[in-house]
Scaffold this motif. Structure first.
Motif, PDB file in Angstrom:
ATOM      1  N   GLY A 173      46.114  44.905  24.999  1.00  0.00           N
ATOM      2  CA  GLY A 173      47.445  44.855  23.918  1.00  0.00           C
ATOM      3  C   GLY A 173      47.604  43.391  23.593  1.00  0.00           C
ATOM      4  N   ALA A 174      48.627  43.048  23.656  1.00  0.00           N
ATOM      5  CA  ALA A 174      48.995  41.596  23.147  1.00  0.00           C
ATOM      6  C   ALA A 174      48.827  40.646  24.224  1.00  0.00           C
ATOM      7  CB  ALA A 174      50.685  41.866  22.443  1.00  0.00           C
ATOM      8  N   PHE A 175      48.571  39.496  23.921  1.00  0.00           N
ATOM      9  CA  PHE A 175      48.408  38.948  25.129  1.00  0.00           C
ATOM     10  C   PHE A 175      48.727  37.363  24.358  1.00  0.00           C
ATOM     11  CE2 PHE A 175      44.319  36.466  24.207  1.00  0.00           C
ATOM     12  CZ  PHE A 175      43.598  37.472  23.447  1.00  0.00           C
ATOM     13  N   LEU A 233      45.441  30.316  32.802  1.00  0.00           N
ATOM     14  CA  LEU A 233      45.027  31.785  33.378  1.00  0.00           C
ATOM     15  C   LEU A 233      44.068  32.594  32.752  1.00  0.00           C
ATOM     16  CD1 LEU A 233      49.077  33.249  33.507  1.00  0.00           C
ATOM     17  CD2 LEU A 233      47.300  32.454  35.321  1.00  0.00           C
ATOM     18  N   LEU A 234      43.766  32.520  31.498  1.00  0.00           N
ATOM     19  CA  LEU A 234      42.716  33.405  30.761  1.00  0.00           C
ATOM     20  C   LEU A 234      41.496  32.350  30.316  1.00  0.00           C
ATOM     21  CD1 LEU A 234      45.234  35.551  28.662  1.00  0.00           C
ATOM     22  CD2 LEU A 234      44.418  36.055  30.788  1.00  0.00           C
ATOM     23  N   GLY A 235      41.771  31.161  30.507  1.00  0.00           N
ATOM     24  CA  GLY A 235      40.255  30.403  30.062  1.00  0.00           C
ATOM     25  C   GLY A 235      39.095  30.981  30.946  1.00  0.00           C
ATOM     26  N   ALA A 236      39.151  31.284  32.188  1.00  0.00           N
ATOM     27  CA  ALA A 236      38.148  31.602  32.935  1.00  0.00           C
ATOM     28  C   ALA A 236      37.549  33.280  33.005  1.00  0.00           C
ATOM     29  CB  ALA A 236      37.908  30.987  34.372  1.00  0.00           C
ATOM     30  N   ASP A 271      48.789  45.933  28.426  1.00  0.00           N
ATOM     31  CA  ASP A 271      47.715  46.879  27.903  1.00  0.00           C
ATOM     32  C   ASP A 271      48.089  47.321  26.496  1.00  0.00           C
ATOM     33  OD1 ASP A 271      49.189  49.277  30.125  1.00  0.00           O
ATOM     34  OD2 ASP A 271      49.926  48.297  28.106  1.00  0.00           O
ATOM     35  N   GLU A 272      47.262  48.231  26.250  1.00  0.00           N
ATOM     36  CA  GLU A 272      47.375  48.775  24.878  1.00  0.00           C
ATOM     37  C   GLU A 272      48.739  49.427  24.521  1.00  0.00           C
ATOM     38  OE1 GLU A 272      44.382  50.931  21.651  1.00  0.00           O
ATOM     39  OE2 GLU A 272      44.510  51.700  23.694  1.00  0.00           O
ATOM     40  N   ALA A 273      49.390  49.702  25.624  1.00  0.00           N
ATOM     41  CA  ALA A 273      50.762  50.610  25.523  1.00  0.00           C
ATOM     42  C   ALA A 273      51.747  49.406  25.576  1.00  0.00           C
ATOM     43  CB  ALA A 273      50.839  51.494  26.541  1.00  0.00           C
ATOM     44  N   GLY A 274      51.334  48.138  25.929  1.00  0.00           N
ATOM     45  CA  GLY A 274      52.546  47.360  25.860  1.00  0.00           C
ATOM     46  C   GLY A 274      52.879  46.944  27.126  1.00  0.00           C
ATOM     47  N   ASN A 275      52.582  47.530  28.159  1.00  0.00           N
ATOM     48  CA  ASN A 275      52.843  47.330  29.507  1.00  0.00           C
ATOM     49  C   ASN A 275      52.299  45.810  30.034  1.00  0.00           C
ATOM     50  OD1 ASN A 275      54.305  49.998  29.570  1.00  0.00           O
ATOM     51  ND2 ASN A 275      52.210  50.796  30.105  1.00  0.00           N
ATOM     52  N   PRO A 276      53.262  44.993  30.519  1.00  0.00           N
ATOM     53  CA  PRO A 276      52.861  43.729  31.117  1.00  0.00           C
ATOM     54  C   PRO A 276      51.978  43.877  32.366  1.00  0.00           C
ATOM     55  CG  PRO A 276      55.129  44.111  31.911  1.00  0.00           C
ATOM     56  CD  PRO A 276      54.670  45.290  30.981  1.00  0.00           C
ATOM     57  N   VAL A 277      50.726  43.006  32.200  1.00  0.00           N
ATOM     58  CA  VAL A 277      49.908  43.249  33.218  1.00  0.00           C
ATOM     59  C   VAL A 277      50.090  41.794  33.863  1.00  0.00           C
ATOM     60  CG1 VAL A 277      47.551  43.391  34.004  1.00  0.00           C
ATOM     61  CG2 VAL A 277      48.187  44.866  32.121  1.00  0.00           C
ATOM     62  N   ILE A 278      50.066  40.751  33.119  1.00  0.00           N
ATOM     63  CA  ILE A 278      50.027  39.321  33.888  1.00  0.00           C
ATOM     64  C   ILE A 278      51.441  38.799  33.121  1.00  0.00           C
ATOM     65  CG2 ILE A 278      49.234  37.080  33.988  1.00  0.00           C
ATOM     66  CD1 ILE A 278      46.514  38.483  33.459  1.00  0.00           C
TER      67      ILE A 278
END
Lengths: 332, 547
Positions: free
Chosen positions: B375-377, B383-386, B414-421
């Motif tokens: 989803g949104a990030f 964090l995400l560069g690698a 995720d697509e539902a908007g739940n935070p993963v990081i």
């Protein structure tokens, strides 16, 4: 005919137009008088032709040259013949060149006299007359110079300038004697006109001037006196100064105060002197007007300056009885 | 006074001349021989007598002219005296830092400064103040004592030798110069301060006396070393480096820079700093603890900043309070305790209070990949560069259980908007923290790689140490230390405007006073003209021109 015109300080301050009128009046009067010093040869005698001149009203109609007049461009103009011996005369003008003639300081009589000499010489030369100018007393330059035509006018100008610039101061000792008046007399022709320009206050103990004046009137010559009188003018200057140091010949200055009685006595002595002189020299040819050319006296102070002298000359010279007397051959 | 005396004598002479009795004039007449002897003149009166002036109106005009002229002279003298300053107290702050040795024409900038000092002394002499004192302060790395050039009441004498001694091998500081100019006064009551330096002026606070900043020296190109910093890789993952930064003033940056250290000597290329014009940097590998000698290869306008030395110690290890069972603590990280970076499961969130940083992990990855769209990030390179986001979508971790904790911000959902990081920024009251899926080295690919990449990226982000500025010593070409030489690197600055030294000799502005003496002088001239006109009119009247 070109007119003689003096230059420099002694150049007469007469406008050319006024001098022109004087010339005409002199010619007109000389011809119409029909007498005087100008000899006329009777008709039939050989006369030496001199030149043509414009015929003026009053001239002898027999002198008109009709053939020459016909060639003139303007109808009515006439030419008259002038003969050598017809009107030529000798004018002798004598100048009183004593130191006293250099007074008064602002309007010197000598300058008026030199202007008069220059103007008379110009008038005479324009007529074709012979002019002799000379000085009565010892002084600068030659005793006299002669001019026969307008070309000699330059010599006259030089001589008058020399008289002006070589004038002596009053403080010099009074040892100037008369010039050689006999030599001057010998140069005078019969029927010549003699003019003396002076204040006539000079001292003549040996009678040199008296003899000259008497002989100048012989042989049909005339003697005219142009008397310049500045006595009243100079007396007014002394009166205004009140206390002064009076200069006499060879002295430093006599300290004195103005005194009416003393100057009245002086005026009387002057009048007696003039009367005696007039009596001594009065012969048949004397022309000495009773009224001299008087220097002006104004109140409260006498005016002075070269401009005032020029105004005096311009106002008096054209009206001098002397001029008509000369045109009539020296006899009034 | 002399003028007044002369004017007085002139006026007296005029008065006496008008009061004298004139001598009887010398007069001559043409008929003098007919004039009998005159009565004697009255007794000679005294030439000088107290009588009524014989010509009072012109006399009054001339006396008025003389009086007005005298009055004008005295008034002008008062104006001139008022225009002179009563007292001048000048403090000269002379910059004797090493940059004053930069060449300027036939000499150096210090020679130019001495020339301006001579000009200032000439202004002082011309001012003709009633009282004068001058002192010089030489300023380099410190403010020197005051050197008196002219004691109070004396004329400015020769400069003492100590004042004109050559510059010091020290760095200058414009603030220090300003501080010296405004320091408390001693025996010399100050009215002005003059700073002679090649440094650009700085803003001055409110000063009790005017400060003139006279910047000398034309621009001279220069490059210099500004700082040396040690940057170390996170937990040994990367090699430590030395970051050398410098400036280039009035010329291009150098191409290379030479470094000599424990590991040997080498040249490093120089790169421009795009965010700062005139700044450059170079990176060299850290060769271990020891002394490093760094220098510019090419000579330039100012040599004091071309070489530095630094003793660089080994970088310290990062200490971590490691509480993960699934993964051992890396050897590059030291064992920590309270206060150090916390690496623990999400349940230890309560222990992540205070200002200690924390890396918390949740059971995100499962044995089987769970494809899901991201989803949104946030664009978080640390964090995400690698991380390959496509691979992450094929094995999307589960979201943070219990949702986003307070104080955290979603980095990736995720697509539902739940935070993963999630990330928590460091503030004054709490340390930075990250919540990421737990590392799972036992899971199959791609979960294993994804989890380890995310975990170690977060660890590197929290465990990395900032670049540490090293203490450096600038050395002159002759090996002498030049303290703070970096302050004088900008010799290529534009030439400064010379100070208006005439302000030193100017008196304090007085109340508006319009000088009157010119009008007196004009009136005197008018009186003289009136006297001349009266005499001329009388002369004309006497000549009969004017009735």
């Amino acid at each position: 005919m070109a007119r003689a015109e003096p230059q420099g300080a002694t150049r007469p301050p007469i406008p050319p137009a006024m001098l022109e009128r004087l010339v005409l009046r002199w010619r007109r009067q000389a011809v119409s008088s029909g007498a005087g010093a100008h000899l006329r040869r009777r008709q039939g005698h050989s006369l030496e032709f001199r030149e043509f001149r414009a015929w003026q009203r009053g001239d002898d109609v027999r002198s008109v040259d009709w053939r020459a007049s016909a060639r003139l461009p303007r109808k009515g103009d006439l030419l008259a013949r002038s003969f050598e011996a017809e009107e030529r005369m000798t004018l002798a003008v004598l100048l009183d060149n004593r130191p006293e003639m250099g007074l008064p300081d602002g309007m010197p009589k000598l300058l008026y006299a030199l202007w008069a000499v220059g103007a008379l010489a110009a008038l005479a030369l324009d007529r074709g007359d012979r002019v002799i100018v000379g000085r009565l007393f010892d002084g600068a330059a030659e005793a006299s110079v002669t001019a026969d035509s307008v070309h000699g006018a330059a010599r006259l100008r030089t001589w008058t300038e020399a008289q002006w610039h070589g004038r002596a101061a009053l403080r010099m000792p009074d040892n100037a004697g008369f010039a050689d008046l006999d030599a001057l007399l010998r140069r005078l022709e019969p029927a010549a006109a003699v003019v003396v320009v002076s204040d006539m206050l000079f001292h003549d103990p040996a009678g040199a001037f008296t003899r000259f004046a008497i002989r100048a009137q012989e042989r049909r010559r005339s003697l005219s006196i142009l008397q310049l009188d500045s006595v009243q003018h100079e007396t007014a200057l002394l009166r205004a100064a009140r206390d002064f140091r009076l200069v006499r010949h060879g002295g430093d200055g006599e300290l004195g105060t103005f005194d009416e009685a003393a100057f009245r006595d002086g005026a009387g002595a002057i009048a007696a002197h003039l009367a005696a002189l007039r009596h001594r020299i009065g012969k048949g040819g004397l022309d000495w007007p009773p009224e001299p050319v008087s220097w002006p006296v104004s109140w409260p102070m006498p005016s002075a300056g070269t401009e005032a002298l020029k105004a005096l000359f311009v106002g008096t010279f054209p009206r001098l009885p002397l001029l008509s007397g000369l045109s009539a051959g020296g006899r009034a | 006074m002399l003028a007044a005396a002369i004017a007085g004598l002139a006026g007296l002479a005029v008065l006496l001349w008008h009061m004298r009795r004139p001598r009887p004039p010398l007069m001559a007449v043409s008929f003098v021989r007919f004039v009998p002897a005159l009565p004697p003149a009255p007794p000679r009166a005294a030439r000088l007598a107290l009588v009524r002036p014989r010509d009072p109106v012109p006399l009054a005009c001339l006396l008025a002219a003389a009086a007005l002229a005298i009055w004008a002279l005295s008034d002008a003298d008062r104006d001139a005296a008022a225009a002179r300053p009563d007292h001048i107290g000048l403090r000269v702050v002379l910059d004797v830092s090493q940059s004053m040795t930069v060449a300027a024409g036939q000499g150096t900038r210090f020679d130019l400064a001495l020339g301006r000092l001579d000009a200032a002394r000439a202004v002082l002499r011309a001012a003709r103040a009633d009282s004068l004192c001058v002192e010089i302060l030489r300023v380099g790395a410190a403010v020197g004592g005051a050197l008196a050039v002219a004691a109070p009441g004396a004329a400015p004498g020769a400069l003492p030798d100590a004042a004109v001694a050559p510059p010091l091998a020290e760095g200058g500081d414009p603030a220090r110069l300003a501080q010296a100019a405004l320091a408390g006064q001693g025996e010399c009551p100050l009215t002005h301060a003059l700073i002679l330096t090649d440094l650009a002026p700085v803003a001055l606070p409110d000063s009790p006396w005017p400060v003139l900043w006279d910047q000398v020296g034309e621009p001279v190109g220069n490059a210099g070393i500004r700082s040396v910093a040690l940057t170390q890789g996170a937990f040994g993952a990367g090699a430590a480096e030395l970051r050398i930064e410098g400036v280039a003033s009035g010329q291009p940056a150098p191409a290379t820079i030479g470094i000599a250290g424990p590991a040997g000597a080498a040249d490093a290329p120089v790169h421009p700093l795009p965010e700062a014009e005139g700044r450059w940097y170079a990176l060299v590998s850290y060769g271990g603890a020891g002394t490093y000698d760094i220098r510019l290869r090419e000579a330039d306008g100012y040599a004091g900043d071309d070489r530095v030395q630094a003793r660089i110690a080994a970088p310290p290890q990062v200490a971590v309070d490691w509480r993960l069972d699934a993964l051992a603590r890396p050897d590059a990280l030291a064992a920590g305790s309270d206060g150090d970076l916390l690496v623990a499961p999400l349940g230890a969130l309560a222990d992540a209070g205070g200002t200690r940083p924390a890396l918390l992990v949740h059971d995100g990855f499962g044995a089987a990949p769970q494809p899901a769209r991201i989803g949104a990030f946030l664009d978080d390179p640390a964090l995400l560069g690698a991380v390959n986001l496509d691979a992450l979508e094929r094995a999307m971790p589960r979201p943070i259980p219990g949702g986003l904790p307070a104080g955290f911000r979603t980095v990736l959902a995720d697509e539902a908007g739940n935070p993963v990081i999630a990330r928590r920024a460091a503030t004054a009251g709490q340390g930075a923290a990250l919540i990421v899926p737990a590392p799972a080295p036992g899971l199959p690919e791609p979960q294993r790689s994804l989890s380890l990449t995310l975990f170690f990226s977060a660890l590197a982000d929290l465990a990395a140490l900032p670049a540490r500025q090293q203490d450096v010593e600038w050395l002159a070409p002759d090996g002498r230390a030049v303290p703070e030489a970096w302050r004088e690197s900008l010799t290529g600055r534009p030439a400064g405007r010379p100070a208006d030294l005439a302000l030193i000799g100017a008196a304090a502005p007085a109340a508006d006073r319009v000088p009157v003496w010119p009008w007196y002088l004009l009136a005197a001239l008018a009186a003289v003209l009136a006297e001349r006109a009266i005499r001329a009119a009388r002369a004309l009247r006497g000549a009969g021109v004017v009735p």
